[in-house]
Design an enzyme around this catalytic site. Structure first.
Site, PDB file in Angstrom:
ATOM      1  CB  CYS A 378      -0.969  -0.033   1.187  1.00  0.00           C
ATOM      2  SG  CYS A 378      -2.334   1.141   1.051  1.00  0.00           S
ATOM      3  CG  HIS A 514      -3.626  -3.688   2.947  1.00  0.00           C
ATOM      4  ND1 HIS A 514      -2.713  -3.257   3.890  1.00  0.00           N
ATOM      5  CD2 HIS A 514      -4.174  -2.564   2.416  1.00  0.00           C
ATOM      6  CE1 HIS A 514      -2.724  -1.937   3.937  1.00  0.00           C
ATOM      7  NE2 HIS A 514      -3.593  -1.484   3.052  1.00  0.00           N
ATOM      8  CD  GLU A 516      -1.478  -6.464   5.101  1.00  0.00           C
ATOM      9  OE1 GLU A 516      -1.634  -5.314   5.553  1.00  0.00           O
ATOM     10  OE2 GLU A 516      -1.060  -6.699   3.951  1.00  0.00           O
TER      11      GLU A 516
END
Length: 555
Positions: A378, A514, A516
């Site tokens: 990001c 993102h 994750e």
């Protein structure tokens, strides 16, 4: 028919209700049940989207674009269900919806009260979030005794009356402290916590007792006697090195079977072989790699909870112990990149605001110039582009308009600030990805053939979750490509940059999304796995250079 399991907490906060709920969800899922989880937050914010990470920790983004509590990240990492905006709501959301209905005239001029209107709204939202599941685990945030939690506790008390004890079950998580001075385990806090819960009409069916060490049988019997809970339903949950051990610990104490028995569910034995493999891999690494996470919220590790877990997952799938060094980007601004010299790889995560930005840019430059694996997520991708534009494309003072609205080279900007060579400001239609508002949730990305990103994913189209306002400026990206920047991922309409990399670097990857948020311990994530492998390769290359004999001739 959906069964409801309500999980409350007592004595102190931060006992791990979210992990316990997720672990029980994993057990029940392994017993053949479809499971979902809900988190009820007692604060008055409508959602955590505008809360400081120092106050709340990470904001977890769901596939449908909701900004939610970080516990939903635990839920998705432990069970196979995908959470939505229905799986998390706050006091603020409940009150906002009730007031909206009152203004609309839905209550026909009646006096709006906590009971029944607020509690009815809470119950309706619980049922909506649980729809379609065999079992819904409902975690009530806060601590029993807090005034903020009372409407939620009253609502779940009413649900027991309405649905009966064959369809509802109460689990209470408490702390059983060890007092070192006295050399004793103290059960009194748990007794008082259950007393407080019973005073508002809730008798727990199961107690999960958190402690430093496993509870002796005598203490379990004592707790059972004074809390009116059967002794087999007093579960001991001691501290562990890895949260991924908890499903195994709770299964071995019979928690899943106890729940199914009380709810009259016929279920198979829980097969947790995949969790055993995860734990074994985590406990027996063959390698070690050190990763620097350069951010501005590093004083609270929960600010990067999904990120740290994704790195751990990548370690599990590469037989690697991942040592995470959290480095404040402002410290790099003050002390330089000396702080990065001992790490094997560098990761710059997402964030907002100008504080510490130049330190992150220095970290990206250090990684690029020294061939160190770099992963920008990001904002981490955006600052890598800013650094590349300044140094390689001779765009002096290039920046994002988030940090410098008057920059001569706005390589990152709101979409409404893009200006074509003809002087026309880019306009977007309703329904387009709007850079001026937060871009949230899962969105498709098309990967470039023969790119590193394409090789890592093993497919040419992926869906990843976003949370940002600013985008890479298409009007300037062509100049950066001429200097060697590779655009390896774009939005499906080809208008937004989603991934970048450098062809002349061992491993330099940035993504606007993102990743994750979709990493799990059982599957990992291809970008994080690739990043850790690159860190290991860099470490081995560095060792080889240091071990090589000197080329200098001696007399």
């Amino acid at each position: 028919m959906t069964r409801y399991i309500f999980i409350t907490g007592g004595v102190v906060s931060s006992l791990g209700k979210g992990i316990t709920s997720a672990s029980l969800g994993a057990i029940l899922e392994a017993q053949g049940l479809t499971v979902t989880l809900l988190k009820l937050d007692p604060y008055i914010n409508v959602d955590p989207g505008t809360m400081s990470p120092f106050q709340h920790g990470e904001v977890f983004v769901t596939e449908d674009g909701a900004e939610t509590d970080l516990d939903l990240g635990h839920y998705e990492r432990f069970v196979n269900a995908t959470m939505t905006r229905k799986n998390n709501f706050t006091t603020g959301r409940v009150y906002a919806d009730v007031i909206r209905k009152e203004r609309r005239g839905d209550y026909l001029g009646g006096t709006i009260q906590v009971i029944p209107h607020i509690t009815d709204e809470i119950k309706a939202k619980i049922r909506e979030g649980a729809d379609g599941a065999d079992v819904a685990l409902v975690e009530v945030g806060g601590t029993v005794g807090d005034i903020e939690s009372l409407p939620f506790l009253e609502a779940i008390r009413q649900m027991r009356i309405e649905l009966g004890d064959q369809q509802t079950l109460f689990i209470h998580l408490t702390l059983v402290p060890y007092v070192a001075v006295a050399g004793e385990i103290k059960t009194k806090p748990t007794q008082h916590s259950v007393k407080e819960l019973r005073s508002i009409g809730i008798q727990p069916d199961i107690l999960v007792c958190r402690s430093e060490q496993s509870l002796p049988d005598a203490e379990r019997a004592k707790i059972a006697l004074f809390t009116n809970v059967p002794e087999p339903s007093v579960i001991s949950l001691s501290d562990v090195k890895s949260i991924y051990e908890i499903p195994l610990i709770l299964r071995d104490q019979g928690l899943g079977n106890r729940v199914c028995e009380k709810l009259n569910i016929k279920a198979t034995a829980a097969d947790l072989d995949d969790w055993k493999k995860v734990v074994q891999a985590q406990k027996n690494p063959r390698h070690t790699v050190t990763v620097a996470v350069v951010g501005k919220y590093v004083d609270l590790e929960d600010s990067y909870k999904s990120l740290s877990e994704a790195l751990i997952h990548a370690g599990i799938h590469t037989q690697t112990r991942v040592v995470i060094e959290y480095i404040d980007s402002e410290a790099i601004e003050l002390h330089g990149t000396e702080l990065l010299k001992k790490v094997d790889a560098i990761l710059v995560p997402g964030g907002f605001g100008s504080r510490g930005i130049e330190g992150k840019i220095l970290a990206a430059q250090y990684a690029r110039e020294n061939g160190i694996p770099y992963f920008g997520i990001c904002l981490g991708m955006q600052i890598a582009i800013i650094e590349f534009a300044r140094d390689k494309a001779q765009m002096e003072n290039a920046n994002s308009t988030e940090f410098d609205p008057k920059t001569p080279f706005p390589v990152v900007a709101l979409v409404s600030e893009w200006m074509a060579k003809e002087g026309i400001i880019e306009k977007r239609k309703w329904g387009d990805d709007l850079g001026g508002t937060m871009r949230l949730g899962g969105q498709p990305c098309r990967l470039k053939i023969d790119s590193l990103a394409r090789r890592l994913y093993g497919e040419d189209r992926v869906i990843e979750r976003h949370r940002h306002r600013y985008e890479v400026n298409n009007d300037l990206i062509g100049e950066l490509e001429k200097k060697g920047l590779v655009i390896s991922g774009r939005s499906i309409d080809d208008r937004l940059v989603e991934m970048i990399e450098l062809a002349d670097h061992p491993w330099f990857v940035g993504c606007q999304f993102h990743p994750e948020f979709t990493s799990t311990p059982r599957k990992g994530h291809p970008l994080f796995i690739g990043f850790i492998k690159a860190g290991l390769a860099a470490k081995e290359a560095k060792k080889a250079v240091l071990a090589a004999p000197s080329q200098e001739k001696t007399d």
